[in-house]
Design an enzyme around this catalytic site. Structure first.
Site, mmCIF file in Angstrom:
data_model
loop_
_atom_site.group_PDB
_atom_site.id
_atom_site.type_symbol
_atom_site.label_atom_id
_atom_site.label_comp_id
_atom_site.label_asym_id
_atom_site.label_seq_id
_atom_site.Cartn_x
_atom_site.Cartn_y
_atom_site.Cartn_z
ATOM 1 N N ARG A 89 54.852 -20.249 112.420
ATOM 2 C CA ARG A 89 54.174 -19.986 111.152
ATOM 3 C C ARG A 89 55.103 -20.343 109.998
ATOM 4 O O ARG A 89 56.314 -20.212 110.098
ATOM 5 C CB ARG A 89 53.778 -18.508 111.030
ATOM 6 C CG ARG A 89 52.514 -18.167 111.804
ATOM 7 C CD ARG A 89 52.075 -16.738 111.589
ATOM 8 N NE ARG A 89 52.971 -15.807 112.223
ATOM 9 C CZ ARG A 89 53.905 -15.099 111.618
ATOM 10 N NH1 ARG A 89 54.067 -15.197 110.299
ATOM 11 N NH2 ARG A 89 54.684 -14.287 112.288
ATOM 12 N N TYR A 238 50.275 -25.479 114.548
ATOM 13 C CA TYR A 238 50.787 -24.295 115.243
ATOM 14 C C TYR A 238 49.794 -23.124 115.112
ATOM 15 O O TYR A 238 49.262 -22.881 114.015
ATOM 16 C CB TYR A 238 52.167 -23.881 114.696
ATOM 17 C CG TYR A 238 52.560 -22.542 115.252
ATOM 18 C CD1 TYR A 238 52.954 -22.431 116.590
ATOM 19 C CD2 TYR A 238 52.436 -21.374 114.508
ATOM 20 C CE1 TYR A 238 53.230 -21.191 117.138
ATOM 21 C CE2 TYR A 238 52.716 -20.136 115.052
ATOM 22 C CZ TYR A 238 53.113 -20.054 116.369
ATOM 23 O OH TYR A 238 53.367 -18.823 116.920
ATOM 24 N N GLY A 239 49.616 -22.389 116.197
ATOM 25 C CA GLY A 239 48.600 -21.339 116.301
ATOM 26 C C GLY A 239 48.384 -20.497 115.058
ATOM 27 O O GLY A 239 47.290 -20.472 114.490
ATOM 28 N N LYS A 247 45.350 -14.993 112.668
ATOM 29 C CA LYS A 247 46.010 -14.256 111.588
ATOM 30 C C LYS A 247 45.299 -14.437 110.242
ATOM 31 O O LYS A 247 45.192 -13.496 109.454
ATOM 32 C CB LYS A 247 47.472 -14.677 111.467
ATOM 33 C CG LYS A 247 48.272 -14.497 112.758
ATOM 34 C CD LYS A 247 48.301 -13.053 113.205
ATOM 35 C CE LYS A 247 48.700 -12.896 114.646
ATOM 36 N NZ LYS A 247 50.029 -12.457 114.922
ATOM 37 N N HIS A 267 47.570 -5.391 112.746
ATOM 38 C CA HIS A 267 48.354 -6.191 113.692
ATOM 39 C C HIS A 267 48.754 -5.281 114.852
ATOM 40 O O HIS A 267 49.905 -4.877 114.959
ATOM 41 C CB HIS A 267 49.583 -6.743 112.953
ATOM 42 C CG HIS A 267 50.331 -7.812 113.684
ATOM 43 N ND1 HIS A 267 51.666 -8.083 113.455
ATOM 44 C CD2 HIS A 267 49.939 -8.691 114.626
ATOM 45 C CE1 HIS A 267 52.053 -9.088 114.216
ATOM 46 N NE2 HIS A 267 51.030 -9.471 114.944
ATOM 47 N N SER A 289 55.687 -9.449 115.022
ATOM 48 C CA SER A 289 55.541 -10.558 115.965
ATOM 49 C C SER A 289 56.739 -10.628 116.908
ATOM 50 O O SER A 289 57.872 -10.442 116.476
ATOM 51 C CB SER A 289 55.448 -11.881 115.206
ATOM 52 O OG SER A 289 54.345 -11.866 114.347
ATOM 53 N N CYS A 291 57.811 -8.731 119.304
ATOM 54 C CA CYS A 291 58.551 -7.501 119.617
ATOM 55 C C CYS A 291 57.995 -6.825 120.864
ATOM 56 O O CYS A 291 58.334 -5.672 121.152
ATOM 57 C CB CYS A 291 58.473 -6.516 118.460
ATOM 58 S SG CYS A 291 59.527 -6.952 117.086
ATOM 59 N N LYS A 293 54.419 -6.600 121.915
ATOM 60 C CA LYS A 293 53.065 -6.016 121.957
ATOM 61 C C LYS A 293 52.354 -6.414 123.251
ATOM 62 O O LYS A 293 51.721 -5.590 123.895
ATOM 63 C CB LYS A 293 52.214 -6.467 120.764
ATOM 64 C CG LYS A 293 52.476 -5.699 119.476
ATOM 65 C CD LYS A 293 51.381 -5.898 118.420
ATOM 66 C CE LYS A 293 51.196 -7.328 117.988
ATOM 67 N NZ LYS A 293 52.412 -7.929 117.417
ATOM 68 N N ASP A 314 47.139 -8.057 120.229
ATOM 69 C CA ASP A 314 47.695 -8.529 118.953
ATOM 70 C C ASP A 314 46.975 -7.999 117.711
ATOM 71 O O ASP A 314 47.619 -7.724 116.715
ATOM 72 C CB ASP A 314 47.676 -10.064 118.926
ATOM 73 C CG ASP A 314 48.551 -10.653 117.828
ATOM 74 O OD1 ASP A 314 49.651 -10.118 117.596
ATOM 75 O OD2 ASP A 314 48.130 -11.630 117.197
ATOM 76 N N ARG A 408 54.551 -20.798 123.541
ATOM 77 C CA ARG A 408 53.443 -19.855 123.728
ATOM 78 C C ARG A 408 52.572 -20.200 124.919
ATOM 79 O O ARG A 408 52.429 -21.365 125.273
ATOM 80 C CB ARG A 408 52.548 -19.891 122.475
ATOM 81 C CG ARG A 408 53.257 -19.463 121.191
ATOM 82 C CD ARG A 408 53.173 -17.997 120.999
ATOM 83 N NE ARG A 408 54.005 -17.498 119.907
ATOM 84 C CZ ARG A 408 53.844 -16.286 119.370
ATOM 85 N NH1 ARG A 408 52.895 -15.491 119.808
ATOM 86 N NH2 ARG A 408 54.645 -15.877 118.425
ATOM 87 N N ARG A 439 62.217 -3.857 116.461
ATOM 88 C CA ARG A 439 63.527 -4.012 117.125
ATOM 89 C C ARG A 439 64.578 -3.403 116.231
ATOM 90 O O ARG A 439 64.939 -3.980 115.210
ATOM 91 C CB ARG A 439 63.852 -5.490 117.307
ATOM 92 C CG ARG A 439 63.093 -6.169 118.386
ATOM 93 C CD ARG A 439 63.446 -7.651 118.423
ATOM 94 N NE ARG A 439 62.523 -8.326 119.299
ATOM 95 C CZ ARG A 439 62.736 -8.518 120.603
ATOM 96 N NH1 ARG A 439 63.878 -8.144 121.155
ATOM 97 N NH2 ARG A 439 61.840 -9.104 121.347
ATOM 98 N N GLY A 533 58.286 -1.389 132.078
ATOM 99 C CA GLY A 533 57.473 -0.412 132.812
ATOM 100 C C GLY A 533 57.886 1.033 132.575
ATOM 101 O O GLY A 533 57.079 1.963 132.728
ATOM 102 N N ASN A 535 58.551 2.288 129.794
ATOM 103 C CA ASN A 535 57.992 2.800 128.533
ATOM 104 C C ASN A 535 56.830 3.762 128.773
ATOM 105 O O ASN A 535 56.440 4.507 127.872
ATOM 106 C CB ASN A 535 57.577 1.636 127.626
ATOM 107 C CG ASN A 535 58.791 0.854 127.127
ATOM 108 O OD1 ASN A 535 59.903 1.397 127.079
ATOM 109 N ND2 ASN A 535 58.600 -0.403 126.776
HETATM 110 O O1 SAT Z 1 51.001 -15.811 114.090
HETATM 111 S S1 SAT Z 1 50.942 -16.169 115.494
HETATM 112 O O2 SAT Z 1 49.607 -16.009 115.969
HETATM 113 O O3 SAT Z 1 51.369 -17.530 115.682
HETATM 114 C C1 SAT Z 1 51.964 -15.138 116.396
HETATM 115 C C2 SAT Z 1 52.560 -14.053 115.619
HETATM 116 O O4 SAT Z 1 53.402 -14.331 114.765
HETATM 117 O O5 SAT Z 1 52.231 -12.875 115.812
HETATM 118 MN MN MN Z 2 51.007 -11.232 116.287
#
Ligand code: SAT
Ligand code: MN
Length: 625
Positions: A89, A238-239, A247, A267, A289, A291, A293, A314, A408, A439, A533, A535
């Site tokens: 991103r 990019y995604g 997002k 999020h 992001s 971390c 999820k 997400d 990814r 983190r 695991g 957690n």
């Molecule tokens: O924003 S993305 O979907 O590329 C991934 C993220 O940062 O959580």
């Molecule tokens: Mn995300």
């Protein structure tokens, strides 16, 4: 109306329809598409139907061109290598445009750059876009993607239409959202979120195309118009920049819709935990992001008798129902997860989810046609030849990395072995707890609990985390990421905090709020907590607190923390509980002050006074100690 129809017919007359039926589309869609055609000047229009045949056709085209490589070790899995300059991103080029600046961003302290979203005026944005979009799809196909965020027909779902000149983006949108012609019927005369995406590389190309990935990194811009429910994204595939349902829509635009309609777009993952007694709870959790999820949402519990099921990894859309219970849906249909670190030990359920029908972006490839990334060293044949994400020959032990740190996997959520049977329930699932985290290598205990809803909002507003590879940042600095929404805010963050506070009403069952930190280090730089695991042990404590067990928590200046011995550590060997839960006085005094100063300079007068008050109370409690 007739005139509009005329324009459409004329333009469609010039620009051939490669697939689909234009005449039966909803009127507002026709008007939108006529505008897109006039603006972007594609060579053809391809109206997608979401069918399997359509995917086959696109995949075939991309294989022929070399954009995709078949990973022969699996069924229907593909590798894509992007231009190495288009891998994350681009937060510095992501903007919100509203008539009034302070609808988008808070009043920051004089001379300070806003960290919680970038605003650009409509006039300036028009100049930027006018430099980019006219003719941007020249010589390329314009794909029209009708998609639904959330289960088709759910009252919590929302519809979007994306145009794009990237068939990689089309393939990924088909995994990540529900692409279906039923969307046209559901939509009728209603409004929809308008999404315009272009790689920004019209033909004839002006720039050397690398890896058959045309893009335009110098001119990337991702523009959001929340008032018009519109997104325009240019230059990147990019995604997070290009799968506009994710997002851009499901967080930035949806957070504005959610504020207007009284719900939440966050999020957050959503997961279910069934205890050994057979009682089921749903929780949502917000981490920045990369971390973990996805790992938490699919956790493989190390304590016997627990069962985890995944609803989403997400994004969560949540709304209080008529009985005052918060219900959440996962607006997405797939996982777009960080590949490095994912393996059969850390997240077997993710690995099992992407054994077929998946797309791997910027990972390495093994000589036997498999994917490879850092973390899979023990799961590939020893000594096997590997090609890196940059196309270089490599093997385990060589310097450098085989996969990009933000590489990814993109796979259908339905393939997750522990996907919850209710993951597509139109009503959503009832949420009992909200967990924040990040983190935090020092100072922050494994878990603590907010004393009230407002206190929980304060804790969320103070979320920080080490920088990750999901965006363009370098190094391991600790960054503020309030509510894990810093890069995804669609409106003034102070107003967003007020919206959270306003959600609390006497007749509502407010979820309890927690903060967790799996990443605390000891003096030698080793993790104090095994994570993954294990957690489940923390979730177990959280659920006992949700049920009101007062005997397992003690008061502290940051909230309720576990009473010594109240977290089940059986079978873990030596865990330094004292260090894991300590609240170093100097650290917290400094941290409380630093958080207050961050909010003062970044949210200023827009931050609800109670948030400042709660932080002052926390600081005062440490001063007194
Ligand atoms: O924003 S993305 O979907 O590329 C991934 C993220 O940062 O959580
Ligand atoms: Mn995300």
């Amino acid at each position: 109306v007739y005139e509009v129809h005329e324009i459409v017919v004329q333009k469609v007359g010039h620009v051939p329809l490669a697939k689909g039926d234009f005449t039966h589309l909803p009127k507002k869609v026709k008007i939108f598409l006529a505008h897109c055609v006039q603006l972007c000047k594609p060579r053809g229009i391809y109206i997608c139907d979401g069918s399997a045949e359509e995917a086959d056709e696109i995949i075939h085209k991309l294989l022929e061109r070399g954009t995709l490589t078949r990973l022969t070790k699996y069924k229907n899995n593909y590798l894509c290598r992007t231009d190495p300059d288009d891998v994350a991103r681009v937060e510095s080029k992501t903007f919100i445009t509203t008539a009034n600046k302070y609808d988008s961003v808070p009043h920051v302290r004089e001379g300070v750059k806003s960290a919680l979203g970038c605003w650009m005026s409509p006039e300036d944005m028009k100049v930027e876009l006018d430099h980019r979009f006219p003719g941007c799809m020249s010589g390329r196909m314009m794909y029209v993607i009708p998609f639904c965020m959330g289960p088709l027909g759910s009252p919590l779902s929302k519809i979007g239409v994306q145009v794009t000149d990237s068939n990689y983006v089309l393939l990924c949108m088909r995994v990540m959202t529900r692409v279906s012609p039923k969307v046209w019927e559901l939509l009728g005369d209603d409004d929809f979120v308008k999404c315009i995406h272009s790689m920004g590389c019209p033909r004839p190309v002006q720039r050397r195309v690398k890896n058959h990935w045309p893009c335009n990194p110098e001119k990337v811009i991702i523009a959001h118009f929340p008032e018009e429910r519109k997104i325009k994204s240019f230059g990147s595939g990019y995604g997070g920049n290009s799968l506009l349902g994710k997002k851009c829509f499901a967080l930035r635009i949806a957070s504005v819709i959610a504020r207007d309609e009284g719900w939440m777009a966050e999020h957050m993952l959503i997961m279910s935990i069934t205890t050994p007694k057979g009682k089921e709870y749903f929780v949502s959790a917000a981490f920045p992001s990369a971390c973990g999820k996805t790992n938490l949402a699919m956790l493989n519990p190390s304590l016997p008798g627990f069962r985890i099921q995944c609803v989403g990894d997400d994004i969560a859309w949540m709304k209080f129902d008529e009985k005052g219970v918060l219900h959440g849906i996962n607006p997405e249909a797939g996982f777009f997860g960080v590949a490095p670190g994912t393996n059969m030990k850390t997240n077997p359920n993710a690995v099992l989810s992407f054994q077929e029908n998946s797309i791997f972006t910027n990972v390495g490839e093994t000589a036997d046609g498999g994917y490879f990334w850092e973390g899979l060293e023990d799961e590939v044949p020893p000594g096997i030849g590997i090609t890196t994400w940059l196309g270089q020959p490599w093997h385990i032990g060589c310097p450098g990395k085989a996969a990009h740190p933000n590489s990814r996997f993109t796979c259908p959520a339905s393939q997750c072995p522990i996907i919850h049977p209710k993951w597509e329930d139109p009503k959503g699932v009832p949420i009992s707890a909200i967990i924040f985290g990040g983190r935090r290598p020092t100072g922050v205990p494994l878990v603590f609990e907010a004393k009230s809803w407002a206190h929980g909002v304060m804790i969320g507003a103070c979320v920080k985390s080490e920088a990750t590879a999901a965006a363009e940042f370098q190094g391991k600095t600790i960054m503020h990421d309030p509510m894990a929404m810093r890069p995804f805010m669609g409106y003034n963050f102070g107003h967003y905090l007020q919206h959270w506070l306003d959600l609390e009403k006497p007749d509502r069952k407010m979820p309890k709020i927690f903060h967790v930190n799996w990443f605390r280090l000891d003096n030698n730089g080793r993790f104090l907590w095994p994570g993954f695991g294990d957690n489940i042990r923390v979730l177990d404590w959280i659920l006992r607190r949700v049920d009101g067990d007062a005997s397992i928590a003690v008061d502290s200046p940051v909230g309720w923390i576990p009473k010594k011995g109240s977290i089940d550590l059986s079978g873990l060997g030596s865990i330094n509980e004292d260090e894991l839960f300590s609240l170093p006085h100097d650290y917290w005094l400094e941290d409380s002050r630093e958080s207050r100063s961050f909010l003062k300079s970044q949210v200023g007068p827009d931050c609800p006074p109670i948030i400042y008050r709660l932080l002052e109370d926390q600081e005062a409690a440490f001063v007194k100690q």
